[in-house]
Design a protein around this motif. Structure first.
Motif, PDB file in Angstrom:
ATOM      1  N   GLU A  77       0.685  -3.460  -5.874  1.00  8.56           N
ATOM      2  CA  GLU A  77      -0.363  -4.279  -5.270  1.00  8.56           C
ATOM      3  C   GLU A  77      -1.717  -3.907  -5.843  1.00  8.56           C
ATOM      4  O   GLU A  77      -1.953  -2.763  -6.208  1.00  8.56           O
ATOM      5  N   ASN A  97      -1.281  -0.261  -0.169  1.00  4.97           N
ATOM      6  CA  ASN A  97      -0.527  -1.029   0.819  1.00  4.97           C
ATOM      7  C   ASN A  97      -1.562  -1.773   1.661  1.00  4.97           C
ATOM      8  O   ASN A  97      -2.103  -1.229   2.623  1.00  4.97           O
ATOM      9  N   ASN A  98      -1.867  -3.003   1.254  1.00  7.24           N
ATOM     10  CA  ASN A  98      -2.929  -3.774   1.905  1.00  7.24           C
ATOM     11  C   ASN A  98      -2.620  -4.108   3.358  1.00  7.24           C
ATOM     12  O   ASN A  98      -3.530  -4.159   4.190  1.00  7.24           O
ATOM     13  N   GLN A 146       6.509  -4.483  -4.732  1.00  3.16           N
ATOM     14  CA  GLN A 146       5.760  -4.753  -5.949  1.00  3.16           C
ATOM     15  C   GLN A 146       4.461  -3.944  -5.948  1.00  3.16           C
ATOM     16  O   GLN A 146       3.953  -3.586  -4.905  1.00  3.16           O
TER      17      GLN A 146
END
Length: 142
Positions: A4, A114-115, A2
């Motif tokens: 982010e 991309n945390n 998903q």
């Protein structure tokens, strides 16, 4: 994956400091096509005085620079990794950067977040900028 929202990111002051302390940039996904954003950004950064290392699987030379197949193949110290790859592979790139042990900053281009990878990079002592264009940010600051 998903889309982010970047929950981990540097502010403008930190970004300025990153540029002031960066001399070498590995550009992951640097296209040989001059119409592609990665090529335009790489050319801008090279023209701005940064030493660039294109990382791309299918070329020998881009913008007059030797191309490396992997980040781990670059024989010199890398200050920044500028990523033009999909969010789902950023984890692997960060792992490779951590393994190298000489990378100061992980930077993901516009639309790339991309945390989990960002947190991993921060925990390893790196600075992180997500969802920002190095060219646009450098132009705005210098």
């Amino acid at each position: 994956m998903q889309c982010e929202f970047a929950t981990i990111n540097s502010n403008k002051e930190e970004i300025k400091s990153i540029f002031e302390n960066t001399k070498t940039i590995a550009i992951i996904g640097c296209s040989p096509d001059p119409t592609k954003a990665s090529n335009k950004v790489a050319k801008y950064l090279k023209d701005a005085g940064f030493k660039i290392f294109p990382v791309y699987p299918k070329e020998d030379e881009i913008l007059g620079e030797k191309v490396y197949k992997h980040l781990s193949d670059i024989p010199e110290k890398i200050d920044m990794v500028d990523i033009f790859r999909k969010p789902e592979v950023i984890d692997k790139i960060v792992d490779e950067a951590i393994k190298r042990g000489d990378i100061d900053t992980i930077w993901t281009q516009l639309g790339l977040v991309n945390n989990d990878a960002a947190k991993k990079a921060i925990d390893a002592g790196m600075k992180v900028v997500q969802n920002n264009c190095t060219k646009m940010e450098h132009e705005a600051l210098f």
